[in-house]
Design an enzyme around this catalytic site. Sequence first.
Site, PDB file in Angstrom:
ATOM      1  N   ALA A 117      34.021  42.559  39.553  1.00 17.47           N
ATOM      2  CA  ALA A 117      33.395  41.316  40.016  1.00 17.47           C
ATOM      3  C   ALA A 117      31.991  41.123  39.463  1.00 17.47           C
ATOM      4  O   ALA A 117      31.541  39.988  39.296  1.00 17.47           O
ATOM      5  CB  ALA A 117      33.364  41.288  41.543  1.00 17.47           C
TER       6      ALA A 117
ATOM      7  N   ASN B 117      36.002  47.813  43.739  1.00 13.22           N
ATOM      8  CA  ASN B 117      37.402  47.731  44.137  1.00 13.22           C
ATOM      9  C   ASN B 117      38.391  48.363  43.174  1.00 13.22           C
ATOM     10  O   ASN B 117      39.586  48.410  43.469  1.00 13.22           O
ATOM     11  CB  ASN B 117      37.802  46.266  44.426  1.00 13.22           C
ATOM     12  CG  ASN B 117      36.984  45.678  45.543  1.00 13.22           C
ATOM     13  OD1 ASN B 117      36.847  46.286  46.594  1.00 13.22           O
ATOM     14  ND2 ASN B 117      36.412  44.508  45.316  1.00 13.22           N
TER      15      ASN B 117
ATOM     16  N   ARG C 151      45.393  46.895  45.739  1.00 13.32           N
ATOM     17  CA  ARG C 151      44.795  45.564  45.668  1.00 13.32           C
ATOM     18  C   ARG C 151      45.563  44.672  44.697  1.00 13.32           C
ATOM     19  O   ARG C 151      45.630  44.950  43.502  1.00 13.32           O
ATOM     20  CB  ARG C 151      43.341  45.692  45.203  1.00 13.32           C
ATOM     21  CG  ARG C 151      42.656  44.366  45.054  1.00 13.32           C
ATOM     22  CD  ARG C 151      41.216  44.541  44.585  1.00 13.32           C
ATOM     23  NE  ARG C 151      40.643  43.246  44.345  1.00 13.32           N
ATOM     24  CZ  ARG C 151      40.000  42.920  43.238  1.00 13.32           C
ATOM     25  NH1 ARG C 151      39.799  43.803  42.291  1.00 13.32           N
ATOM     26  NH2 ARG C 151      39.515  41.706  43.089  1.00 13.32           N
TER      27      ARG C 151
ATOM     28  N   ASN D 149      34.480  48.574  32.981  1.00 15.07           N
ATOM     29  CA  ASN D 149      35.093  47.461  33.682  1.00 15.07           C
ATOM     30  C   ASN D 149      34.141  47.116  34.824  1.00 15.07           C
ATOM     31  O   ASN D 149      34.148  47.773  35.857  1.00 15.07           O
ATOM     32  CB  ASN D 149      36.472  47.826  34.227  1.00 15.07           C
ATOM     33  CG  ASN D 149      37.164  46.641  34.864  1.00 15.07           C
ATOM     34  OD1 ASN D 149      36.527  45.672  35.256  1.00 15.07           O
ATOM     35  ND2 ASN D 149      38.471  46.731  34.988  1.00 15.07           N
TER      36      ASN D 149
END
Length: 145
Positions: free
Chosen positions: A76, A10, A17, A73
């Site tokens: 999730a 994402n 977002r 990064n």
Amino acid sequence: MKFLIMNGPNLNLLGLREPEIYGKQDYNALLSLCQKVCGELGVEMESYQSNHEGALVDKIQDCYQKIDGIVLNPAAYTHTSVAIPDALKAVSIPCVEVHLSDINAREEFRKHSFVSPVAIKTICGKGLAGYEEAIRYLYRYLTEK
């Protein structure tokens, strides 16, 4: 010297977002900032983003003997993946973990990172500026070794 800027699920939707959490700048702005900082340091930069855990693991494995450091990064997958830190340990490439938001100040499940124990540093809650800090830290780590 060559760094991989790697982003998980994402992050390609930055700016869309939850901008109140992740900021209003888009993914291209993130990559431009990273390229600028790497350029200042004379570091070659490659970037990679995937929404798929296995693709991230494959990319980490592909970095073996090709990449000097990783800014990651895991998004999730920070809280769910054992495969990503295992891949990092297998290739023995120094990694700085970075998060746009402060994962320690969010939902309880976000407070645990499987990646932090294998990262040389974790940077949270500084938005895009966290990537700049991560690149500079990784550069110092590698040049002072």
